[in-house]
Design a protein around this motif. Structure first.
Motif, short mmCIF file in Angstrom:
data_model
loop_
_atom_site.label_atom_id
_atom_site.label_comp_id
_atom_site.label_asym_id
_atom_site.label_seq_id
_atom_site.Cartn_x
_atom_site.Cartn_y
_atom_site.Cartn_z
N LEU A 226 0.84 -1.38 -0.03
CA LEU A 226 0.04 -0.02 0.07
C LEU A 226 0.94 1.33 -0.05
N SER A 227 0.53 2.11 -0.82
CA SER A 227 1.33 3.31 -0.73
C SER A 227 1.20 4.42 0.35
N ARG A 228 -0.09 4.06 1.24
CA ARG A 228 -0.27 4.78 2.41
C ARG A 228 -1.18 3.99 3.22
N PRO A 229 -1.46 4.23 4.68
CA PRO A 229 -1.97 3.56 5.52
C PRO A 229 -3.53 3.19 5.08
N GLY A 230 -3.99 2.26 5.39
CA GLY A 230 -5.42 1.53 4.86
C GLY A 230 -6.32 2.75 5.48
N ALA A 231 -6.23 3.34 6.78
CA ALA A 231 -7.03 4.39 7.01
C ALA A 231 -7.12 5.49 6.16
N ASP A 232 -6.29 5.65 5.30
CA ASP A 232 -6.06 6.73 4.30
C ASP A 232 -6.54 6.28 3.17
N ILE A 233 -6.96 5.30 2.82
CA ILE A 233 -7.63 4.98 1.52
C ILE A 233 -8.84 4.55 1.40
N ARG A 234 -9.69 5.14 0.78
CA ARG A 234 -11.00 5.11 0.82
C ARG A 234 -11.61 4.06 -0.45
N VAL A 235 -12.70 3.19 -0.01
CA VAL A 235 -13.27 2.35 -1.23
C VAL A 235 -13.32 3.15 -2.43
N SER A 236 -13.95 4.17 -2.37
CA SER A 236 -14.32 5.06 -3.49
C SER A 236 -13.11 5.31 -4.32
#
Length: 153
Positions: free
Chosen positions: A67-77
Motif C-alpha cells: 500500500l502506498s499509504r495506511p489503509g485508514a487513508d485509502i477510501r473504497v471509492s
C-alpha cells in the motif's frame, strides 16, 4: 446499479494486500491464489492502482506490491475510481444535460437514480480500507464467508 468485477476485485485485492503485507511486499500470485482471481487480471488492476497512487511496486527477489499509504487513508471509492469503475445508476452519461431518451430528454426517474449514485459514492467515500479489513462494515449479512479463512493464512 451493478458494480462490475473490476471494482469488486480491486477492493478484494486491496483488502488482501492490506491484511497480508505487514510492511513487506506481497506477490500478486499470492493474492490471486487467496482471492481466486486471475493473475493476469490482477496485473491489469494493479497497474491502474499504481497509477492511481494507491499501491507501490517493489522489484527484485521478495518483491511485489505494498500500500502506498495506511489503509485508514485509502477510501473504497478511491479504489473503485482508480480502476475506472464509474459509479453510475442511469443510462445517461454522467454530468451531461442530455438524457437517455431518443430525443435526448431525461426520463421521469432520472433524478432519483442520479441521487442514488451520489449516495453510493458518499457511502463508499466514508469507508476506508482499514474499516473493511478490521470488519467495521458488517451489515445484516454477518461475517463474509471465505475471507475469514484467507485472512488468517
Amino acid at each position: 446499479m451493478r458494480l462490475s468485477t473490476k471494482g469488486r476485485y480491486a477492493v478484494m485485492a486491496m483488502a488482501d494486500l492490506a491484511v497480508h503485507s505487514q510492511n513487506k511486499p506481497v506477490a500478486l500470485a499470492d493474492i490471486a491464489e487467496r482471492q481466486e482471481i486471475s493473475l493476469s487480471y490482477l496485473e491489469q488492476l494493479f497497474g491502474r492502482l499504481r497509477k492511481g497512487g494507491l499501491v507501490k511496486s517493489v522489484r527484485g527477489p521478495g518483491g511485489g506490491y505494498m500500500l502506498s499509504r495506511p489503509g485508514a487513508d485509502i477510501r473504497v471509492s478511491d479504489i473503485i475510481l482508480s480502476v475506472d469503475e464509474p459509479i453510475q445508476t442511469t443510462r445517461c452519461s454522467p454530468g451531461t444535460p442530455a438524457g437517455c431518451h431518443n430525443n435526448k430528454g431525461r426520463c421521469l426517474t432520472h433524478d432519483l437514480w442520479e441521487e442514488l449514485a451520489n449516495q453510493i459514492y458518499l457511502y463508499l467515500s466514508s469507508v476506508s480500507l482499514e474499516d473493511v479489513t478490521e470488519r467495521r462494515v458488517l451489515g445484516t449479512s454477518g461475517l463474509i464467508q471465505g475471507f475469514e479463512s484467507t485472512a488468517a493464512q
